[in-house]
Design an enzyme around this catalytic site. Sequence first.
Site, PDB file in Angstrom:
ATOM      1  N   GLU A   1       0.811  -1.228   0.000  1.00  0.00           N
ATOM      2  CA  GLU A   1       0.000   0.000   0.000  1.00  0.00           C
ATOM      3  C   GLU A   1       0.846   1.282   0.000  1.00  0.00           C
ATOM      4  O   GLU A   1       0.373   2.357   0.326  1.00  0.00           O
ATOM      5  CB  GLU A   1      -1.011   0.088   1.174  1.00  0.00           C
ATOM      6  CG  GLU A   1      -1.726  -1.165   1.627  1.00  0.00           C
ATOM      7  CD  GLU A   1      -2.360  -2.010   0.551  1.00  0.00           C
ATOM      8  OE1 GLU A   1      -1.745  -3.058   0.264  1.00  0.00           O
ATOM      9  OE2 GLU A   1      -3.421  -1.683   0.016  1.00  0.00           O
TER      10      GLU A   1
ATOM     11  N   TYR B   1       3.562   1.915   1.915  1.00  0.00           N
ATOM     12  CA  TYR B   1       4.239   2.256   3.174  1.00  0.00           C
ATOM     13  C   TYR B   1       5.745   1.970   3.050  1.00  0.00           C
ATOM     14  O   TYR B   1       6.214   1.494   2.014  1.00  0.00           O
ATOM     15  CB  TYR B   1       3.605   1.483   4.343  1.00  0.00           C
ATOM     16  CG  TYR B   1       2.213   1.981   4.667  1.00  0.00           C
ATOM     17  CD1 TYR B   1       2.020   3.279   5.161  1.00  0.00           C
ATOM     18  CD2 TYR B   1       1.086   1.181   4.464  1.00  0.00           C
ATOM     19  CE1 TYR B   1       0.738   3.745   5.447  1.00  0.00           C
ATOM     20  CE2 TYR B   1      -0.188   1.646   4.748  1.00  0.00           C
ATOM     21  CZ  TYR B   1      -0.359   2.930   5.236  1.00  0.00           C
ATOM     22  OH  TYR B   1      -1.614   3.400   5.510  1.00  0.00           O
TER      23      TYR B   1
ATOM     24  N   ARG C   1       2.822  -8.679   4.184  1.00  0.00           N
ATOM     25  CA  ARG C   1       1.840  -8.176   3.210  1.00  0.00           C
ATOM     26  C   ARG C   1       2.598  -7.522   2.064  1.00  0.00           C
ATOM     27  O   ARG C   1       3.234  -6.470   2.231  1.00  0.00           O
ATOM     28  CB  ARG C   1       0.882  -7.189   3.882  1.00  0.00           C
ATOM     29  CG  ARG C   1      -0.232  -6.784   2.954  1.00  0.00           C
ATOM     30  CD  ARG C   1      -1.507  -6.504   3.686  1.00  0.00           C
ATOM     31  NE  ARG C   1      -2.546  -6.105   2.750  1.00  0.00           N
ATOM     32  CZ  ARG C   1      -3.502  -5.264   3.036  1.00  0.00           C
ATOM     33  NH1 ARG C   1      -3.579  -4.737   4.240  1.00  0.00           N
ATOM     34  NH2 ARG C   1      -4.413  -4.955   2.139  1.00  0.00           N
TER      35      ARG C   1
ATOM     36  N   HIS D   1      -1.452   3.847  -1.670  1.00  0.00           N
ATOM     37  CA  HIS D   1      -2.529   4.776  -1.311  1.00  0.00           C
ATOM     38  C   HIS D   1      -2.597   5.960  -2.272  1.00  0.00           C
ATOM     39  O   HIS D   1      -3.643   6.554  -2.459  1.00  0.00           O
ATOM     40  CB  HIS D   1      -2.352   5.285   0.121  1.00  0.00           C
ATOM     41  CG  HIS D   1      -2.752   4.262   1.148  1.00  0.00           C
ATOM     42  ND1 HIS D   1      -3.830   3.420   0.991  1.00  0.00           N
ATOM     43  CD2 HIS D   1      -2.215   3.946   2.354  1.00  0.00           C
ATOM     44  CE1 HIS D   1      -3.944   2.630   2.044  1.00  0.00           C
ATOM     45  NE2 HIS D   1      -2.968   2.918   2.881  1.00  0.00           N
TER      46      HIS D   1
ATOM     47  N   GLN E   1     -17.672   5.049   3.947  1.00  0.00           N
ATOM     48  CA  GLN E   1     -18.147   6.267   4.603  1.00  0.00           C
ATOM     49  C   GLN E   1     -17.890   6.321   6.104  1.00  0.00           C
ATOM     50  O   GLN E   1     -17.595   7.384   6.630  1.00  0.00           O
ATOM     51  CB  GLN E   1     -19.648   6.435   4.337  1.00  0.00           C
ATOM     52  CG  GLN E   1     -19.925   7.354   3.168  1.00  0.00           C
ATOM     53  CD  GLN E   1     -21.410   7.466   2.879  1.00  0.00           C
ATOM     54  OE1 GLN E   1     -21.905   6.800   1.981  1.00  0.00           O
ATOM     55  NE2 GLN E   1     -22.108   8.265   3.629  1.00  0.00           N
TER      56      GLN E   1
HETATM   57  P1  NAP Z   1     -26.411  17.392  -1.223  1.00  0.00           P
HETATM   58  O1  NAP Z   1     -25.130  16.695  -1.075  1.00  0.00           O
HETATM   59  O2  NAP Z   1     -26.871  18.278  -0.160  1.00  0.00           O
HETATM   60  O3  NAP Z   1     -26.340  18.188  -2.606  1.00  0.00           O
HETATM   61  C1  NAP Z   1     -27.390  18.987  -3.047  1.00  0.00           C
HETATM   62  C2  NAP Z   1     -26.924  19.776  -4.270  1.00  0.00           C
HETATM   63  O4  NAP Z   1     -27.977  20.596  -4.681  1.00  0.00           O
HETATM   64  C3  NAP Z   1     -25.751  20.667  -3.988  1.00  0.00           C
HETATM   65  O5  NAP Z   1     -24.865  20.539  -5.096  1.00  0.00           O
HETATM   66  C4  NAP Z   1     -26.340  22.078  -3.920  1.00  0.00           C
HETATM   67  O6  NAP Z   1     -25.341  22.893  -4.482  1.00  0.00           O
HETATM   68  C5  NAP Z   1     -27.595  21.970  -4.760  1.00  0.00           C
HETATM   69  N1  NAP Z   1     -28.738  22.724  -4.249  1.00  0.00           N
HETATM   70  C6  NAP Z   1     -29.170  22.820  -2.965  1.00  0.00           C
HETATM   71  N2  NAP Z   1     -30.292  23.566  -2.906  1.00  0.00           N
HETATM   72  C7  NAP Z   1     -30.586  23.944  -4.167  1.00  0.00           C
HETATM   73  C8  NAP Z   1     -31.616  24.708  -4.743  1.00  0.00           C
HETATM   74  N3  NAP Z   1     -32.587  25.245  -4.002  1.00  0.00           N
HETATM   75  N4  NAP Z   1     -31.602  24.909  -6.074  1.00  0.00           N
HETATM   76  C9  NAP Z   1     -30.606  24.370  -6.828  1.00  0.00           C
HETATM   77  N5  NAP Z   1     -29.600  23.653  -6.340  1.00  0.00           N
HETATM   78  C10 NAP Z   1     -29.598  23.429  -5.014  1.00  0.00           C
HETATM   79  O7  NAP Z   1     -27.581  16.349  -1.453  1.00  0.00           O
HETATM   80  P2  NAP Z   1     -27.686  15.102  -2.401  1.00  0.00           P
HETATM   81  O8  NAP Z   1     -26.773  15.118  -3.551  1.00  0.00           O
HETATM   82  O9  NAP Z   1     -29.130  15.020  -2.670  1.00  0.00           O
HETATM   83  O10 NAP Z   1     -27.237  13.913  -1.486  1.00  0.00           O
HETATM   84  C11 NAP Z   1     -27.924  13.661  -0.298  1.00  0.00           C
HETATM   85  C12 NAP Z   1     -27.053  12.863   0.639  1.00  0.00           C
HETATM   86  O11 NAP Z   1     -27.025  11.531   0.168  1.00  0.00           O
HETATM   87  C13 NAP Z   1     -25.615  13.311   0.685  1.00  0.00           C
HETATM   88  O12 NAP Z   1     -25.408  14.247   1.707  1.00  0.00           O
HETATM   89  C14 NAP Z   1     -24.902  12.037   0.975  1.00  0.00           C
HETATM   90  O13 NAP Z   1     -24.762  11.850   2.339  1.00  0.00           O
HETATM   91  C15 NAP Z   1     -25.779  10.960   0.421  1.00  0.00           C
HETATM   92  N6  NAP Z   1     -25.149  10.482  -0.809  1.00  0.00           N
HETATM   93  C16 NAP Z   1     -23.830  10.209  -0.803  1.00  0.00           C
HETATM   94  C17 NAP Z   1     -23.227   9.737  -1.934  1.00  0.00           C
HETATM   95  C18 NAP Z   1     -21.764   9.405  -1.966  1.00  0.00           C
HETATM   96  O14 NAP Z   1     -21.232   9.188  -2.996  1.00  0.00           O
HETATM   97  N7  NAP Z   1     -21.081   9.353  -0.878  1.00  0.00           N
HETATM   98  C19 NAP Z   1     -23.970   9.551  -3.067  1.00  0.00           C
HETATM   99  C20 NAP Z   1     -25.319   9.847  -3.047  1.00  0.00           C
HETATM  100  C21 NAP Z   1     -25.897  10.323  -1.909  1.00  0.00           C
HETATM  101  P3  NAP Z   1     -25.454  24.484  -4.617  1.00  0.00           P
HETATM  102  O15 NAP Z   1     -26.138  24.936  -3.374  1.00  0.00           O
HETATM  103  O16 NAP Z   1     -24.028  24.934  -4.741  1.00  0.00           O
HETATM  104  O17 NAP Z   1     -26.205  24.705  -5.848  1.00  0.00           O
HETATM  105 FE1  SF4 Z   2     -16.887   0.537   5.693  1.00  0.00          FE
HETATM  106 FE2  SF4 Z   2     -19.194  -0.403   6.612  1.00  0.00          FE
HETATM  107 FE3  SF4 Z   2     -19.148   0.959   4.315  1.00  0.00          FE
HETATM  108 FE4  SF4 Z   2     -18.123  -1.525   4.519  1.00  0.00          FE
HETATM  109  S1  SF4 Z   2     -20.268  -0.921   4.734  1.00  0.00           S
HETATM  110  S2  SF4 Z   2     -17.167   0.212   3.541  1.00  0.00           S
HETATM  111  S3  SF4 Z   2     -17.252  -1.464   6.550  1.00  0.00           S
HETATM  112  S4  SF4 Z   2     -18.645   1.762   6.334  1.00  0.00           S
END
Ligand code: NAP
Ligand code: SF4
Length: 677
Positions: free
Chosen positions: A167, A169, A217, A255, A342
């Site tokens: 990785e 290291y 490893r 990494h 996450q």
């Molecule tokens: P979000 O992360 O809060 O993004 C919302 C987007 O909409 C932002 O880009 C924001 O940017 C825009 N926005 C907010 N209010 C707006 C408005 N009134 N008009 C136009 N644009 C607006 O929410 P999300 O994408 O719906 O995701 C929800 C949650 O799901 C995330 O917080 C996350 O935890 C989870 N999620 C995670 C992943 C991942 O890959 N880890 C993938 C999917 C979902 P601006 O305000 O700059 O325009």
């Molecule tokens: Fe990590 Fe749990 Fe997501 Fe698996 S499911 S990647 S252990 S947070």
Amino acid sequence: MTTSYANILKPLHLGFTTIKNRVVMGSMHTGLEDRFYNYPKLAAYFGERAKGGVGLIITGGISPNRQGWLLPAGGTMNHLGDIAPHRLVTHAVHKHGAKILMQILHAGRYGYQPFVVSASPIKSPISPFKPRQMSEKNILQTIDDYAHTASLAQKAGYDGVEIMGSEGYLLNQFLSRHVNQRDDRWGGEIENRMRFAVEIVKAIRQKVGEKFIICFRLSMLDLVHDGNTMDEVIIVAKALEKAGITLLNTGIGWHEARIPTIVTSVPRAAFVDYTAEVKKHVSVPVIASNRINMPETAEKILAEGKADMVQMARPLLADAFWVNKTATNRVDEINTCIACNQACLDHTFKNKRATCLVNPRAAYETELVYIKTKKVKKIAVVGGGVAGMSAATVAAERGHQVTLFEAANEVGGQFNLAKVVPGKEEFHETIRYFKVQIEKTGVELRLNTKVNREQLEREGFDEVIVATGVIPRALKIQGSDAPQVLSYAEVLKGAAVGQKVAVIGAGGIGFDVSEYLLKPEHQAQPQDLNEWKREWGVDPVVNYMSEGGLERPQVDAPIREIYLMQRKTTPLGIGLGKTSGWVHRAQLKKHAVKMMRGVQYKAVTDEGLWVEMDGHDQLLRVDTIVVCAGQESVKDLMPKESDKTLANYHIIGGAKLAAELDAKRAIREGAELAAKL
Ligand code: NAP
Ligand code: SF4
């Protein structure tokens, strides 16, 4: 009981000791190992996994000296006084018949602290500290430190040590020209570059005797430029065997590599064939690793003789009882790791305790405890998304009488949308797990049932948990009620989308929807492994001659023209997970998605979407506009303070807070509340 997983459950005899099955819980830094006062929690965490049936556990990395710290004052073992807390861990694991190795990790130039050293003074792209080149004296002292640490680990009751040599290291830095540019006896040809690793193994073996496991490893695929070829990897593996290792473990990618190796979009068991190639050249047992999360995959690897053991770290965070469930044919009860990172790796990188999105008890075994209730309550959970399912199943497991109401014809909520995104197929597993749990714990599930407060009161519930989730936020500009404006939910449920698309909102869902639109619709299959390697530029030849196993990526022309935009002026996607966000950004960039920031949305017309950027109006000639502008909570079931109700009402998940809605918080909130009722 007979099981279809005979190879997983077969003991591994090492001569002086036997590992009871072929499952290794790989090293994963939880953050608990860095402070002695957290060792009771660490012991409970490992103890639960040993109880769950795993054969061999490898701890998070412990440094042999100060120079090797990953973080300032990281876990170190170099004094007799360091041993005591570790005895709690070894005892907790041995009580259940499992074995445990302590991983010795010297971070080298990956250390996030000012004393960093490496083979050559070349700064890594992932640490701000430039390393000092190790002198001959420093190298010899470090070899002694490794041996001393291993002997202390032996005194602490460990069954062996793992030497972290992959990785990217320290030892990997010596093994590869990517960092090792020395011209003394520790640099140059592979025979010199591997000297440090080999001498460490010899020194440890001499110190600990024959009846102590030494696992190494080794990076089977560096995935960085100037990385090793397979021939060099094999030379190192053979030399390590000769030096006295007991087990050879797999590492994939440094990494700093810009090829994903563990995120959810990496196909299952993607790198096993490289391990199998090395295995042909050594006689010590070899461990396969990376994106192995379910018994079918593990069994196939072992049955085909590609490895002698399978390593899983995150899947055992997700489910401590993975092995016992496999052994008793209860695979459908496994809480599968969805490789989201996450709550585990993203936490580690933020210096927070690692846990698991799908299992909030991971590393919180002594704090989040599900005790059988003495007073059975009648509990209603409204909403069958992950928050509601988590609350319902934990409450029922504790002995409460639980009814789960879901307005739709299936449970899963937002996960039903996520599971159709390419590379997120693992989300199916979470829904399957909860469905089985609902059945096993005796939750009464009422689908197609939209309840109101009167009905809940009439049915005499003691507690009502409102987990009614969210609705997508609508776009409110001129023309936004036109038929070509769709919500992300409509799109992910299969609505027709044109060839030129504007995606409004660049949060996790904006990125997901863009990726979804890059593939032909309804292709809800994990990506073919060869196609994945081609797209990312991984050499598919197992005996690869390319340095580090890198090839030029080949990406098909995009099937749509996509504009992804946000109002903020910050780079798109900076809010995504530390360990997965770069993968999503790279994926969209490769497929020519146009990223726009600082955008003001003006109007939707028949011609497309009018926006303002840098003070100028601009028309984007798109045929579909997909709104991914976040969500709004649905909470009308919650009584006002002045309302008189018979039941106690609680609110969790997206219904409670739509901003930063995420599954990690939703599942934890559900479990924490249910643990208290
Ligand atoms: P979000 O992360 O809060 O993004 C919302 C987007 O909409 C932002 O880009 C924001 O940017 C825009 N926005 C907010 N209010 C707006 C408005 N009134 N008009 C136009 N644009 C607006 O929410 P999300 O994408 O719906 O995701 C929800 C949650 O799901 C995330 O917080 C996350 O935890 C989870 N999620 C995670 C992943 C991942 O890959 N880890 C993938 C999917 C979902 P601006 O305000 O700059 O325009
Ligand atoms: Fe990590 Fe749990 Fe997501 Fe698996 S499911 S990647 S252990 S947070």
